[in-house]
Design a protein around this motif. Structure first.
Motif, PDB file in Angstrom:
ATOM      1  N   UNK A  34      11.289  55.929  34.851  1.00 14.44           N
ATOM      2  CA  UNK A  34      12.309  56.966  34.951  1.00 14.44           C
ATOM      3  C   UNK A  34      12.443  57.697  33.612  1.00 14.44           C
ATOM      4  N   UNK A  36      15.639  59.931  31.898  1.00 14.31           N
ATOM      5  CA  UNK A  36      17.017  60.406  32.007  1.00 14.31           C
ATOM      6  C   UNK A  36      17.316  61.301  30.807  1.00 14.31           C
ATOM      7  N   UNK A  38      20.700  62.878  28.493  1.00 12.76           N
ATOM      8  CA  UNK A  38      22.126  62.740  28.195  1.00 12.76           C
ATOM      9  C   UNK A  38      22.568  63.873  27.287  1.00 12.76           C
ATOM     10  N   UNK A  42      28.361  63.162  27.640  1.00  9.04           N
ATOM     11  CA  UNK A  42      28.138  62.991  29.072  1.00  9.04           C
ATOM     12  C   UNK A  42      27.427  61.669  29.364  1.00  9.04           C
ATOM     13  N   UNK A  43      27.425  61.328  30.646  1.00  6.88           N
ATOM     14  CA  UNK A  43      26.604  60.208  31.073  1.00  6.88           C
ATOM     15  C   UNK A  43      25.153  60.631  31.198  1.00  6.88           C
ATOM     16  N   UNK A  44      24.327  59.759  31.760  1.00  2.36           N
ATOM     17  CA  UNK A  44      22.911  60.050  31.911  1.00  2.36           C
ATOM     18  C   UNK A  44      22.633  60.704  33.258  1.00  2.36           C
ATOM     19  N   UNK A  46      19.456  61.794  35.894  1.00  2.95           N
ATOM     20  CA  UNK A  46      18.057  61.541  36.206  1.00  2.95           C
ATOM     21  C   UNK A  46      17.259  62.835  36.167  1.00  2.95           C
ATOM     22  N   UNK A  49      11.382  60.468  38.424  1.00  2.00           N
ATOM     23  CA  UNK A  49      11.033  59.062  38.593  1.00  2.00           C
ATOM     24  C   UNK A  49       9.609  58.952  39.107  1.00  2.00           C
ATOM     25  N   UNK A  88      19.731  64.139  24.380  1.00  2.00           N
ATOM     26  CA  UNK A  88      18.992  62.909  24.118  1.00  2.00           C
ATOM     27  C   UNK A  88      18.291  62.488  25.405  1.00  2.00           C
ATOM     28  N   UNK A  90      16.006  59.596  27.496  1.00  2.00           N
ATOM     29  CA  UNK A  90      15.733  58.166  27.603  1.00  2.00           C
ATOM     30  C   UNK A  90      14.680  57.896  28.672  1.00  2.00           C
ATOM     31  N   UNK A 104      17.234  48.110  34.976  1.00  2.00           N
ATOM     32  CA  UNK A 104      16.428  48.976  34.118  1.00  2.00           C
ATOM     33  C   UNK A 104      16.437  48.479  32.679  1.00  2.00           C
ATOM     34  N   UNK A 106      15.842  50.258  29.050  1.00  2.00           N
ATOM     35  CA  UNK A 106      15.780  51.593  28.472  1.00  2.00           C
ATOM     36  C   UNK A 106      15.100  51.569  27.106  1.00  2.00           C
ATOM     37  N   UNK A 107      14.454  52.688  26.773  1.00  2.00           N
ATOM     38  CA  UNK A 107      14.008  52.907  25.409  1.00  2.00           C
ATOM     39  C   UNK A 107      15.184  53.300  24.532  1.00  2.00           C
ATOM     40  N   UNK A 108      14.905  53.454  23.252  1.00  2.00           N
ATOM     41  CA  UNK A 108      15.975  53.732  22.288  1.00  2.00           C
ATOM     42  C   UNK A 108      16.364  55.207  22.250  1.00  2.00           C
ATOM     43  N   UNK A 109      15.615  56.039  22.953  1.00  2.00           N
ATOM     44  CA  UNK A 109      15.991  57.446  23.061  1.00  2.00           C
ATOM     45  C   UNK A 109      15.305  58.341  22.055  1.00  2.00           C
TER      46      UNK A 109
END
Lengths: 116, 113
Positions: A34, A36, A38, A42-44, A46, A49, A88, A90, A104, A106-109
């Motif tokens: 995935x 995402x 941000x 805000x939230x993440x 999508x 995918x 950002x 992710x 999930x 996640x990577x560090x962004x």
């Protein structure tokens, strides 16, 4: 254990330029992948995918990503960046938990800055 | 559209307090998740729940607990808040066995003084 590496912490591009954000994953089986985004405060959301099939995946806002099993990569691309793409980003890989359910990792962004 | 609502955008609490973060989703999703987001570390899974009263530890459960008494609501509890729990907390939900993408709330920025 599954892991996701986003090697670029911060990227700056000029508006209208092309963009590629890198993502490498570690996972034994065929991964669920995935991307995402941000925006500040805000939230993440999508972007796209990959589960199986065509390795080039189209997403929202003109983004696409290519799954390359041989390189364990799932890089995100956009041909022409807009100022509103500053955010950002992710990358995430699906993983199987003890209960057999999926969560999930996640990577560090990667923070994208867009110059006018 | 799926809506995931976190009860507070900003919260300030004191060390040692018991803190509750609430999350509600309106799409009848089976799975709900709590993440912690810190600069340079991305999102780390604290706990998730796959059904009412069912939960599983994530990667950093220490110092946290969760409660899911109703399908639509998932609470994160800091039993005795400490300054190292100052962070952004994100809630998410997804349907089915968790294969589908997760939908996120806007986050709660928690400061522990």
């Amino acid at each position: 254990a599954q892991s996701v590496t986003q090697p670029d912490i911060h990227i700056t591009v000029s508006e209208g330029a092309s963009l590629e954000l890198r993502c490498n994953y570690s996972y034994g089986a065929t991964p669920y992948l995935f991307w995402y985004v941000q925006s500040p405060g805000q939230g993440l959301q999508l972007l796209l995918k990959y589960f199986s099939g065509d390795t080039l995946v189209q997403g929202i806002k003109g983004f696409e990503a290519e799954f390359k099993r041989s390189q364990s990569s799932f890089n995100l691309r956009k041909p022409s960046v807009h100022w509103s793409d500053a955010a950002e980003y992710f990358c995430a890989v699906g993983r199987i938990m003890d209960t057999g359910r999926r969560a999930l990792t996640f990577g560090s962004g990667t923070r994208l800055q867009v110059q006018p | 559209d799926v809506k995931v609502t976190q009860s507070s955008r900003y919260l300030v609490k004191r060390t040692g307090e018991k803190v509750f973060l609430e999350c509600v989703q309106d799409m009848d999703h089976e799975n709900m998740f709590w993440y912690r987001q810190d600069p340079g570390l991305g999102l780390r899974l604290i706990y998730f729940s796959y059904d009412v009263k069912m939960k599983e530890k994530g990667d950093i459960p220490e110092g946290y607990s969760v409660s899911r008494e109703k399908k639509e609501r998932f609470s994160l509890i800091l039993e005795s808040a400490s300054t190292n729990q100052t962070s952004m907390y994100l809630c998410a939900s997804s349907p089915g066995t968790g294969d589908q993408p997760q939908h996120f709330g806007d986050g709660t920025r928690l400061s522990i003084l």
